[in-house]
Write an enzyme that holds these catalytic residues in place. Structure first.
Site, PDB file in Angstrom:
ATOM      1  N   CYS A 130       8.722   1.989 -51.532  1.00  0.00           N
ATOM      2  CA  CYS A 130       8.329   1.467 -50.211  1.00  0.00           C
ATOM      3  C   CYS A 130       9.309   0.420 -49.671  1.00  0.00           C
ATOM      4  CB  CYS A 130       6.910   0.914 -50.265  1.00  0.00           C
ATOM      5  SG  CYS A 130       5.698   2.193 -50.626  1.00  0.00           S
ATOM      6  N   HIS A 143       5.960  -4.610 -45.143  1.00  0.00           N
ATOM      7  CA  HIS A 143       5.568  -3.248 -45.514  1.00  0.00           C
ATOM      8  C   HIS A 143       4.053  -3.118 -45.353  1.00  0.00           C
ATOM      9  CE1 HIS A 143       4.746   0.371 -47.592  1.00  0.00           C
ATOM     10  NE2 HIS A 143       4.260  -0.207 -48.674  1.00  0.00           N
ATOM     11  N   ASN A 176      -0.724   3.507 -45.507  1.00  0.00           N
ATOM     12  CA  ASN A 176       0.557   3.137 -46.116  1.00  0.00           C
ATOM     13  C   ASN A 176       1.443   4.383 -46.084  1.00  0.00           C
ATOM     14  OD1 ASN A 176       2.688   2.674 -47.870  1.00  0.00           O
ATOM     15  ND2 ASN A 176       1.459   1.543 -49.359  1.00  0.00           N
TER      16      ASN A 176
END
Ligand code: COA
Length: 362
Positions: free
Chosen positions: A137, A279, A309
């Site tokens: 990520c 993030h 996500n």
């Protein structure tokens, strides 16, 4: 004789590569000049998940802040999403075609070759340099740093950086802990060579990793480690696994520390930050980090409510969304911070450039 292994301070040391092999002008910066995002049309609501998993809308909303996410249809892979996001970023940037394409992803179309060359070809960027960046990520931040280095050394003049992931391809659909968190999507930015003091210039990168914690986020099978163990993988090893509570603790600490390091290097105080784009992992993580840093929650991107996500796509998707919504205005001081498997983390800053109206990622 090769220069490798010889200490650079030895009297007869002469580097085999000239100090400035490409004649790059000093101070050449990577300047963001385009942004775009795309999520597949199919929406998966919390209610839909609750109808087939032992969970509830209330549990998902209170624990993660996520209300819906998007999922690919059969036949759609990471490159399909990346091409759409890349096309939008290129339209937003206008100007000459990029000479380099980087794809940050955990879910490439295939283990080999990299997916970026296919994306470049599908976008008509024939013979562009193209490769994938793997930092889970945090991939987008690592790819931005790589692109900034390529531009600073004169290797590249214009780089399309895409973050795209299809977590549907690695998350066990019956795993209620992970299936509720992840969504599929892609986001992209275009970087051009420019000056460090102009709006859009990326600066003050902070990158880090901690491989001792690799088991916290992992797809155990499919690589040379599983092959080396000479046994077929279990079902669990073929899917994405995460130790959620520990990841949560690391995320809160690492994101805050990295953002703080970047802010200090930039000489910005938390109150100077107009838009903070961490993030998009979990809204509780985002708010906790924003509170810790002293950045108002209203200035913290929380696009994950609608998309979950999305892995390496989350930061550019959040930027594309905020740009389209008008939350990002020219001159805004922006901090980007990633965190993910590896563990990895990274941050950088920019002042938002004037790049005209964007397109809604949906
Ligand atoms: N619905 C209902 N209950 C669930 C559930 C779900 N979808 N998922 C887990 N549970 C249960 C657990 O089984 C556990 O039950 P138990 O107490 O009977 O054992 C209980 O809820 C608490 O589980 P726990 O894992 O402690 O919950 P949590 O508050 O830590 O929330 C996460 C789980 C995954 C949402 C949270 O840990 C998290 O967000 N972690 C970070 C994830 C992340 O950001 N990853 C991205 C990094 S790039």
């Amino acid at each position: 004789m090769s220069d490798f292994g010889r200490p650079p301070d030895s009297p007869d040391f002469e580097p085999s590569i000239p100090a400035d092999p490409f004649g790059a002008p000093a101070g050449r910066a990577a300047v963001l000049c385009g942004v775009g995002g795309w999520v597949p049309p199919r929406v998966v609501t919390n209610e839909e998940l609750a109808s087939r998993l032992d969970t509830t809308d209330e549990w998902i909303t209170t624990r993660t802040g996520i209300q819906r996410r998007h999922a690919v249809e059969p036949g759609q892979a990471t490159s399909d999403l990346a091409v759409e996001a890349g096309r939008r970023a290129l339209r937003s940037a206008g100007g000459p075609a990029p000479d380099t394409v980087l794809l940050a992803t955990t879910t490439p179309d295939r283990p080999c070759p990299a997916t970026a060359p296919l994306i470049a070809t599908r976008l008509g960027l024939r013979e562009a340099a193209a490769f994938d960046v793997s930092a889970v990520c945090t991939g987008l931040i690592y790819a931005l740093a790589t692109a900034a280095g390529l531009i600073a050394t004169g290797v590249s003049r214009r780089v399309l950086v895409i973050g795209a992931d299809v977590y549907s391809s690695i998350v066990d659909p019956d795993d209620r802990t992970n299936a509720i968190i992840f969504g599929d999507g892609a986001g992209a930015v275009v970087l051009r060579a420019g000056n460090p003091d102009e709006p859009g210039a990326l600066d003050h990168f902070d990158l880090g990793s901690d491989g001792a914690s690799e088991e916290l986020i992992m797809v155990a099978a499919g690589g040379s480690r599983q092959w080396a163990e000479s046994r077929p993988p279990t079902r669990g090893e073929q899917h994405f696994a995460m130790r959620g509570k520990e990841v949560y603790r690391h995320a809160v600490t690492r994101i805050a520390a990295s953002a703080r390091a970047t802010l200090a290097a930039a000489g910005w105080k938390p109150g100077d930050v107009d838009y903070f784009v961490p993030h998009q992992a979990n809204v509780r993580i985002l708010h906790s980090v924003a509170d810790d840093l002293g950045i108002e929650r209203s200035r913290c991107a929380s696009h994950l409510v609608d998309v979950g996500n999305t892995g390496a796509a989350s930061i550019p998707l959040a930027l594309a969304h905020a740009h389209t919504e008008g939350a990002l205005k020219p001159g805004h001081r922006v901090v980007l911070t990633g965190f993910g498997g590896g563990l990895t983390w990274g941050s950088c800053v920019l002042r938002w450039p004037d790049i005209g109206q964007g397109e809604d990622p949906r």
